[in-house]
Design a protein around this motif. Structure first.
Motif, mmCIF file in Angstrom:
data_model
loop_
_atom_site.group_PDB
_atom_site.id
_atom_site.type_symbol
_atom_site.label_atom_id
_atom_site.label_comp_id
_atom_site.label_asym_id
_atom_site.label_seq_id
_atom_site.Cartn_x
_atom_site.Cartn_y
_atom_site.Cartn_z
ATOM 1 N N VAL A 170 25.278 -35.857 13.563
ATOM 2 C CA VAL A 170 24.644 -34.817 12.766
ATOM 3 C C VAL A 170 24.286 -33.571 13.564
ATOM 4 N N THR A 171 24.372 -32.452 12.864
ATOM 5 C CA THR A 171 23.902 -31.171 13.362
ATOM 6 C C THR A 171 23.095 -30.530 12.245
ATOM 7 N N GLY A 172 21.880 -30.124 12.565
ATOM 8 C CA GLY A 172 21.032 -29.441 11.602
ATOM 9 C C GLY A 172 20.780 -28.015 12.050
ATOM 10 N N VAL A 173 20.753 -27.100 11.099
ATOM 11 C CA VAL A 173 20.440 -25.694 11.400
ATOM 12 C C VAL A 173 19.379 -25.200 10.423
ATOM 13 N N ASP A 174 18.530 -24.327 10.915
ATOM 14 C CA ASP A 174 17.492 -23.730 10.086
ATOM 15 C C ASP A 174 17.089 -22.400 10.718
ATOM 16 N N PHE A 175 16.468 -21.532 9.926
ATOM 17 C CA PHE A 175 16.063 -20.232 10.445
ATOM 18 C C PHE A 175 14.609 -20.208 10.893
ATOM 19 N N ILE A 211 16.816 -40.733 18.078
ATOM 20 C CA ILE A 211 17.926 -40.605 17.132
ATOM 21 C C ILE A 211 18.770 -39.423 17.593
ATOM 22 N N PRO A 212 20.022 -39.656 17.987
ATOM 23 C CA PRO A 212 20.848 -38.550 18.464
ATOM 24 C C PRO A 212 21.136 -37.535 17.357
ATOM 25 N N ALA A 213 20.842 -36.285 17.640
ATOM 26 C CA ALA A 213 21.086 -35.203 16.690
ATOM 27 C C ALA A 213 21.041 -33.886 17.442
ATOM 28 N N LYS A 214 21.741 -32.910 16.897
ATOM 29 C CA LYS A 214 21.701 -31.548 17.445
ATOM 30 C C LYS A 214 21.037 -30.658 16.408
ATOM 31 N N PHE A 215 20.147 -29.797 16.870
ATOM 32 C CA PHE A 215 19.476 -28.857 15.985
ATOM 33 C C PHE A 215 19.561 -27.457 16.575
ATOM 34 N N PHE A 216 19.893 -26.502 15.716
ATOM 35 C CA PHE A 216 20.054 -25.122 16.150
ATOM 36 C C PHE A 216 19.300 -24.173 15.238
#
Length: 114
Positions: free
Chosen positions: A74-79, A96-101
């Protein structure tokens, strides 16, 4: 227009603190393993093990992390910087492995995902 965008981002930054403590989000339940995904989501997507998922406007990442618990990459993005900071912290805390940008509005978002 820029002042409206800044006001919206500021409001969502404020909402992170409200939402993380609200019964609706039940963050403590999620930390204990409670699944917050709905049956319609699960039925429509089926087995997502090993599949990539991009979650736009992920807020502070609970649904994104819920999909990761089910095996998605998963990759999550938000402003909202506040939301992304909390999402990253939850990913680390819960292992929990995840990328967030963090991304801005449309022109920046297009560059981030294209």
């Amino acid at each position: 227009m820029q002042e409206y965008l800044k006001a919206n981002q500021k409001r969502w930054d404020q909402l992170v603190n409200d939402h993380k403590d609200s019964p609706f989000y039940d963050l403590e339940g999620f930390k204990k393993g409670k699944d917050r995904l709905r049956s319609i989501e699960l039925n429509e997507l089926g087995d997502i093990t090993g599949k990539s998922l991009l979650h736009l406007q992920c807020h502070f990442g609970m649904d994104t992390l819920a999909w990761a618990r089910r095996g998605a990459k998963v990759t999550g993005v938000d402003f909202s910087p506040e939301a992304i900071d909390l999402a990253k912290a939850l990913s680390r805390e819960l292992d929990i492995p995840a990328k967030f940008f963090l991304y801005g509005y449309l022109p920046t978002a297009q560059r981030a995902v294209c």
